[in-house]
Motif scaffolding. Sequence first.
Motif, PDB file in Angstrom:
ATOM      1  N   GLY A 211       0.806  -1.210   0.000  1.00 52.44           N
ATOM      2  CA  GLY A 211       0.000   0.000   0.000  1.00 52.44           C
ATOM      3  C   GLY A 211       0.842   1.265   0.000  1.00 52.44           C
ATOM      4  O   GLY A 211       1.827   1.364   0.731  1.00 52.44           O
ATOM      5  N   PRO A 212       0.459   2.249  -0.809  1.00 52.89           N
ATOM      6  CA  PRO A 212       1.138   3.540  -0.798  1.00 52.89           C
ATOM      7  C   PRO A 212       0.647   4.414   0.357  1.00 52.89           C
ATOM      8  O   PRO A 212      -0.448   4.205   0.898  1.00 52.89           O
ATOM      9  CB  PRO A 212       0.739   4.159  -2.149  1.00 52.89           C
ATOM     10  N   THR A 213       1.449   5.383   0.731  1.00 52.74           N
ATOM     11  CA  THR A 213       1.073   6.343   1.772  1.00 52.74           C
ATOM     12  C   THR A 213      -0.258   7.008   1.444  1.00 52.74           C
ATOM     13  O   THR A 213      -1.049   7.317   2.349  1.00 52.74           O
ATOM     14  CB  THR A 213       2.176   7.415   1.904  1.00 52.74           C
ATOM     15  N   GLU A 214      -0.524   7.205   0.152  1.00 45.82           N
ATOM     16  CA  GLU A 214      -1.733   7.898  -0.288  1.00 45.82           C
ATOM     17  C   GLU A 214      -3.024   7.124   0.003  1.00 45.82           C
ATOM     18  O   GLU A 214      -4.113   7.661  -0.176  1.00 45.82           O
ATOM     19  CB  GLU A 214      -1.646   8.194  -1.785  1.00 45.82           C
ATOM     20  N   ASN A 215      -2.876   5.864   0.449  1.00 42.92           N
ATOM     21  CA  ASN A 215      -4.069   5.103   0.842  1.00 42.92           C
ATOM     22  C   ASN A 215      -3.937   4.552   2.256  1.00 42.92           C
ATOM     23  O   ASN A 215      -4.463   3.494   2.582  1.00 42.92           O
ATOM     24  CB  ASN A 215      -4.355   3.960  -0.150  1.00 42.92           C
ATOM     25  N   THR A 216      -3.210   5.275   3.097  1.00 50.42           N
ATOM     26  CA  THR A 216      -3.135   4.994   4.534  1.00 50.42           C
ATOM     27  C   THR A 216      -2.616   3.588   4.841  1.00 50.42           C
ATOM     28  O   THR A 216      -3.363   2.700   5.259  1.00 50.42           O
ATOM     29  CB  THR A 216      -4.495   5.235   5.218  1.00 50.42           C
ATOM     30  N   THR A 217      -1.339   3.419   4.559  1.00 49.61           N
ATOM     31  CA  THR A 217      -0.536   2.275   5.006  1.00 49.61           C
ATOM     32  C   THR A 217      -0.806   0.978   4.251  1.00 49.61           C
ATOM     33  O   THR A 217       0.072   0.483   3.561  1.00 49.61           O
ATOM     34  CB  THR A 217      -0.703   2.039   6.520  1.00 49.61           C
ATOM     35  N   PHE A 218      -1.999   0.386   4.382  1.00 48.97           N
ATOM     36  CA  PHE A 218      -2.271  -0.884   3.704  1.00 48.97           C
ATOM     37  C   PHE A 218      -3.423  -0.735   2.722  1.00 48.97           C
ATOM     38  O   PHE A 218      -4.444  -0.116   3.031  1.00 48.97           O
ATOM     39  CB  PHE A 218      -2.604  -1.986   4.709  1.00 48.97           C
ATOM     40  N   THR A 219      -3.228  -1.350   1.556  1.00 48.09           N
ATOM     41  CA  THR A 219      -4.265  -1.401   0.524  1.00 48.09           C
ATOM     42  C   THR A 219      -4.677  -2.847   0.279  1.00 48.09           C
ATOM     43  O   THR A 219      -5.849  -3.193   0.320  1.00 48.09           O
ATOM     44  CB  THR A 219      -3.776  -0.767  -0.785  1.00 48.09           C
ATOM     45  N   CYS A 220      -3.696  -3.695   0.011  1.00 45.80           N
ATOM     46  CA  CYS A 220      -3.926  -5.126  -0.203  1.00 45.80           C
ATOM     47  C   CYS A 220      -3.098  -5.922   0.796  1.00 45.80           C
ATOM     48  O   CYS A 220      -2.008  -5.502   1.180  1.00 45.80           O
ATOM     49  CB  CYS A 220      -3.518  -5.537  -1.616  1.00 45.80           C
ATOM     50  N   CYS A 221      -3.619  -7.069   1.186  1.00 47.05           N
ATOM     51  CA  CYS A 221      -2.886  -7.943   2.094  1.00 47.05           C
ATOM     52  C   CYS A 221      -3.073  -9.399   1.679  1.00 47.05           C
ATOM     53  O   CYS A 221      -4.129  -9.780   1.156  1.00 47.05           O
ATOM     54  CB  CYS A 221      -3.352  -7.767   3.537  1.00 47.05           C
ATOM     55  N   TYR A 222      -2.033 -10.189   1.930  1.00 52.62           N
ATOM     56  CA  TYR A 222      -2.080 -11.628   1.679  1.00 52.62           C
ATOM     57  C   TYR A 222      -1.690 -12.320   2.975  1.00 52.62           C
ATOM     58  O   TYR A 222      -0.573 -12.150   3.476  1.00 52.62           O
ATOM     59  CB  TYR A 222      -1.127 -12.013   0.548  1.00 52.62           C
ATOM     60  N   SER A 223      -2.609 -13.080   3.542  1.00 52.31           N
ATOM     61  CA  SER A 223      -2.399 -13.711   4.838  1.00 52.31           C
ATOM     62  C   SER A 223      -1.946 -15.153   4.655  1.00 52.31           C
ATOM     63  O   SER A 223      -2.546 -15.916   3.892  1.00 52.31           O
ATOM     64  CB  SER A 223      -3.689 -13.669   5.657  1.00 52.31           C
ATOM     65  N   ILE A 224      -0.877 -15.522   5.365  1.00 52.49           N
ATOM     66  CA  ILE A 224      -0.285 -16.849   5.247  1.00 52.49           C
ATOM     67  C   ILE A 224      -0.294 -17.504   6.625  1.00 52.49           C
ATOM     68  O   ILE A 224       0.346 -17.030   7.556  1.00 52.49           O
ATOM     69  CB  ILE A 224       1.168 -16.776   4.726  1.00 52.49           C
ATOM     70  N   VAL A 225      -1.036 -18.583   6.757  1.00 56.23           N
ATOM     71  CA  VAL A 225      -1.114 -19.317   8.016  1.00 56.23           C
ATOM     72  C   VAL A 225      -0.920 -20.794   7.716  1.00 56.23           C
ATOM     73  O   VAL A 225      -1.432 -21.311   6.718  1.00 56.23           O
ATOM     74  CB  VAL A 225      -2.463 -19.095   8.727  1.00 56.23           C
ATOM     75  N   GLY A 226      -0.179 -21.490   8.594  1.00 55.69           N
ATOM     76  CA  GLY A 226       0.011 -22.927   8.414  1.00 55.69           C
ATOM     77  C   GLY A 226       1.008 -23.246   7.316  1.00 55.69           C
ATOM     78  O   GLY A 226       1.722 -22.385   6.808  1.00 55.69           O
ATOM     79  N   GLN A 227       1.060 -24.509   6.911  1.00 60.22           N
ATOM     80  CA  GLN A 227       2.022 -24.964   5.922  1.00 60.22           C
ATOM     81  C   GLN A 227       1.341 -25.556   4.694  1.00 60.22           C
ATOM     82  O   GLN A 227       1.946 -26.277   3.917  1.00 60.22           O
ATOM     83  CB  GLN A 227       2.956 -26.010   6.535  1.00 60.22           C
ATOM     84  N   THR A 228       0.067 -25.254   4.502  1.00 59.63           N
ATOM     85  CA  THR A 228      -0.680 -25.900   3.427  1.00 59.63           C
ATOM     86  C   THR A 228      -0.696 -25.096   2.143  1.00 59.63           C
ATOM     87  O   THR A 228      -0.947 -25.633   1.071  1.00 59.63           O
ATOM     88  CB  THR A 228      -2.138 -26.132   3.858  1.00 59.63           C
TER      89      THR A 228
END
Length: 304
Positions: A211-228
Amino acid sequence: PLDPSYPPERLSYLLSDAGIEVLLTQDNLLTVLPSHAARVVCLDTDGGVIESHRQDNLVTGVSAENLAYVIYTSGSTGEPKGVCVAHRSVVRLVQNTNYAQFNAEQVFLQLAPITFDASTLELWGSLLHGSKLVIFPSQVPDLDLLVDVLYQHQITCLWLTAGLFHVMVDEYLDALSPVQQLLAGGDVLSVDHVQRFRQRYPNCRLIDGYGPTENTTFTCCYSIVGQTQDLQQTVPIGRPIANTQVYILDSQLQPVPIGVAGELHIGGDGLARGYLNRPELTQAKFIPHPFAPDKSARLYKTGD
């Protein structure tokens, strides 16, 4: 926010460009500041005067649309630009969202400098939920000190730049054991480092944030949990977080098909007002939203 380690020329430019009227600082930093016209309040030496005033909350009339802060970009492509962010955008980052867990049981570390918008996540992600916030005791990066702080305070929510995440995985992987949520970003994450971290800490939520500063820190996120999950050659930036929209458009502002390159455009509640004292640049980068029924809605052209 001003970083006392900035060159005097940059500090002078920021003070002048932002039109600072009141400057909060500490007595030992006064000699670092260039000449300016702002009224100075030293939070340490003026502490007695401050404490003599009433302690109840002020009635301000501030709304979600009022300005919360101006943070300047690095200026790597010219003069620094002040990005104007409203209260609504800060709240959107940490309240009623879907990319991370925020609650009073979390222990956050404020590691990012306050001149960097990642500090918005650390400060308000903790304080708006009644969480504990640990302020990193040094203004310069110190990995051994970071390891001590992580252990001593049992930090559960941590933000790292991609580069620092790679170093921690390579050299200090054991130190990350208390962390339950690790957010990394600012650059491309290495698949190898992600896999090694995931194998060691399968129950820790690792979040790749874009995310750019122009959209307040985060725009897109990819969450990774576990080993699958099966990561191939790259770690995705994921999908838009709550109350955020992302479009991949061509030069005619038309959506491109899957597999065709385009420019990322961002909409939603995280959008900044624009650039301080830069109306032409604001108009060029914050354009009318071609797909929204609200004619006042805008999209930010990221250039990515």
